[in-house]
Design a protein around this motif. Structure first.
Motif, PDB file in Angstrom:
ATOM      1  N   UNK A   1       0.843  -1.199   0.000  1.00  8.84           N
ATOM      2  CA  UNK A   1       0.000   0.000   0.000  1.00  8.84           C
ATOM      3  C   UNK A   1       0.879   1.251   0.000  1.00  8.84           C
ATOM      4  N   UNK A   2       1.885   1.263   0.848  1.00  3.76           N
ATOM      5  CA  UNK A   2       2.753   2.435   0.954  1.00  3.76           C
ATOM      6  C   UNK A   2       3.528   2.694  -0.331  1.00  3.76           C
ATOM      7  N   UNK A   3       3.916   1.640  -1.035  1.00 10.22           N
ATOM      8  CA  UNK A   3       4.655   1.793  -2.297  1.00 10.22           C
ATOM      9  C   UNK A   3       3.725   2.216  -3.426  1.00 10.22           C
TER      10      UNK A   3
ATOM     11  N   UNK B   1       0.772   9.018  -2.823  1.00 11.08           N
ATOM     12  CA  UNK B   1       0.108  10.267  -2.467  1.00 11.08           C
ATOM     13  C   UNK B   1      -0.256  10.322  -0.981  1.00 11.08           C
ATOM     14  N   UNK B   2      -0.210   9.191  -0.297  1.00  7.56           N
ATOM     15  CA  UNK B   2      -0.485   9.163   1.141  1.00  7.56           C
ATOM     16  C   UNK B   2       0.704   9.782   1.865  1.00  7.56           C
ATOM     17  N   UNK B   3       0.419  10.840   2.628  1.00  6.61           N
ATOM     18  CA  UNK B   3       1.492  11.581   3.286  1.00  6.61           C
ATOM     19  C   UNK B   3       1.399  11.581   4.804  1.00  6.61           C
ATOM     20  N   UNK B   4       0.398  10.899   5.369  1.00  3.54           N
ATOM     21  CA  UNK B   4       0.265  10.874   6.822  1.00  3.54           C
ATOM     22  C   UNK B   4      -0.467   9.600   7.246  1.00  3.54           C
ATOM     23  N   UNK B   5      -0.354   9.297   8.517  1.00  3.06           N
ATOM     24  CA  UNK B   5      -1.072   8.143   9.048  1.00  3.06           C
ATOM     25  C   UNK B   5      -2.575   8.342   8.921  1.00  3.06           C
ATOM     26  N   UNK B   6      -3.015   9.570   9.162  1.00  6.65           N
ATOM     27  CA  UNK B   6      -4.453   9.867   9.070  1.00  6.65           C
ATOM     28  C   UNK B   6      -4.983   9.674   7.648  1.00  6.65           C
ATOM     29  N   UNK B   7      -4.154   9.786   6.637  1.00  4.83           N
ATOM     30  CA  UNK B   7      -4.561   9.501   5.254  1.00  4.83           C
ATOM     31  C   UNK B   7      -4.485   8.002   4.963  1.00  4.83           C
ATOM     32  N   UNK B   8      -3.625   7.300   5.675  1.00  8.34           N
ATOM     33  CA  UNK B   8      -3.459   5.864   5.464  1.00  8.34           C
ATOM     34  C   UNK B   8      -4.685   5.076   5.930  1.00  8.34           C
ATOM     35  N   UNK B   9      -5.262   5.464   7.048  1.00  2.00           N
ATOM     36  CA  UNK B   9      -6.390   4.719   7.617  1.00  2.00           C
ATOM     37  C   UNK B   9      -7.550   4.590   6.621  1.00  2.00           C
ATOM     38  N   UNK B  10      -8.045   5.685   6.021  1.00  2.00           N
ATOM     39  CA  UNK B  10      -9.146   5.502   5.053  1.00  2.00           C
ATOM     40  C   UNK B  10      -8.724   4.732   3.798  1.00  2.00           C
ATOM     41  N   UNK B  11      -7.453   4.811   3.440  1.00  3.04           N
ATOM     42  CA  UNK B  11      -6.984   4.032   2.280  1.00  3.04           C
ATOM     43  C   UNK B  11      -7.079   2.536   2.579  1.00  3.04           C
TER      44      UNK B  11
ATOM     45  N   UNK C   1       5.921   5.197   7.835  1.00  2.00           N
ATOM     46  CA  UNK C   1       7.021   6.139   8.051  1.00  2.00           C
ATOM     47  C   UNK C   1       6.594   7.581   8.335  1.00  2.00           C
ATOM     48  N   UNK C   2       5.412   7.783   8.845  1.00  2.00           N
ATOM     49  CA  UNK C   2       4.878   9.126   9.009  1.00  2.00           C
ATOM     50  C   UNK C   2       5.129   9.662  10.417  1.00  2.00           C
ATOM     51  N   UNK C   3       5.334  10.954  10.517  1.00  2.00           N
ATOM     52  CA  UNK C   3       5.612  11.568  11.819  1.00  2.00           C
ATOM     53  C   UNK C   3       4.396  11.513  12.751  1.00  2.00           C
ATOM     54  N   UNK C   4       3.201  11.379  12.190  1.00  2.00           N
ATOM     55  CA  UNK C   4       1.998  11.320  13.022  1.00  2.00           C
ATOM     56  C   UNK C   4       1.549   9.891  13.340  1.00  2.00           C
ATOM     57  N   UNK C   5       2.400   8.896  13.080  1.00  2.00           N
ATOM     58  CA  UNK C   5       2.048   7.504  13.376  1.00  2.00           C
ATOM     59  C   UNK C   5       1.963   7.330  14.889  1.00  2.00           C
ATOM     60  N   UNK C   6       0.792   6.938  15.400  1.00  2.00           N
ATOM     61  CA  UNK C   6       0.623   6.809  16.857  1.00  2.00           C
ATOM     62  C   UNK C   6       1.252   5.523  17.396  1.00  2.00           C
TER      63      UNK C   6
END
Length: 63
Positions: A7-9, A13-23, A42-47
């Motif tokens: 998914x990440x590769x 266009x996904x630039x944050x964890x918050x964008x990853x969740x709906x993807x 690899x996002x700075x907002x990854x909890x």
């Protein structure tokens, strides 16, 4: 089987964890049955609970 690394590769266009969740939710809705978490996002907002949150998004526990 859906792998998080794929998914990440494929969705650069996904630039944050918050964008990853709906993807992840969207992919799960289109018939993927299994989800493998093989890398840490690899996002700075990854909890700290990122694995639980992604599993919940994939399984439909988060709407």
């Amino acid at each position: 089987m859906l792998k998080l690394s794929d998914v990440l590769v494929s969705q650069k266009e996904i630039e944050s964890f918050e964008e990853l969740v709906p993807a992840i939710q969207e992919i799960a809705r289109h018939g993927e049955r299994f989800f493998r978490i093989d890398v840490k996002p690899p996002f700075s907002d990854t909890p700290e609970d990122w694995e639980d949150r992604l599993e919940a998004a994939f399984s439909g526990l988060i709407r």
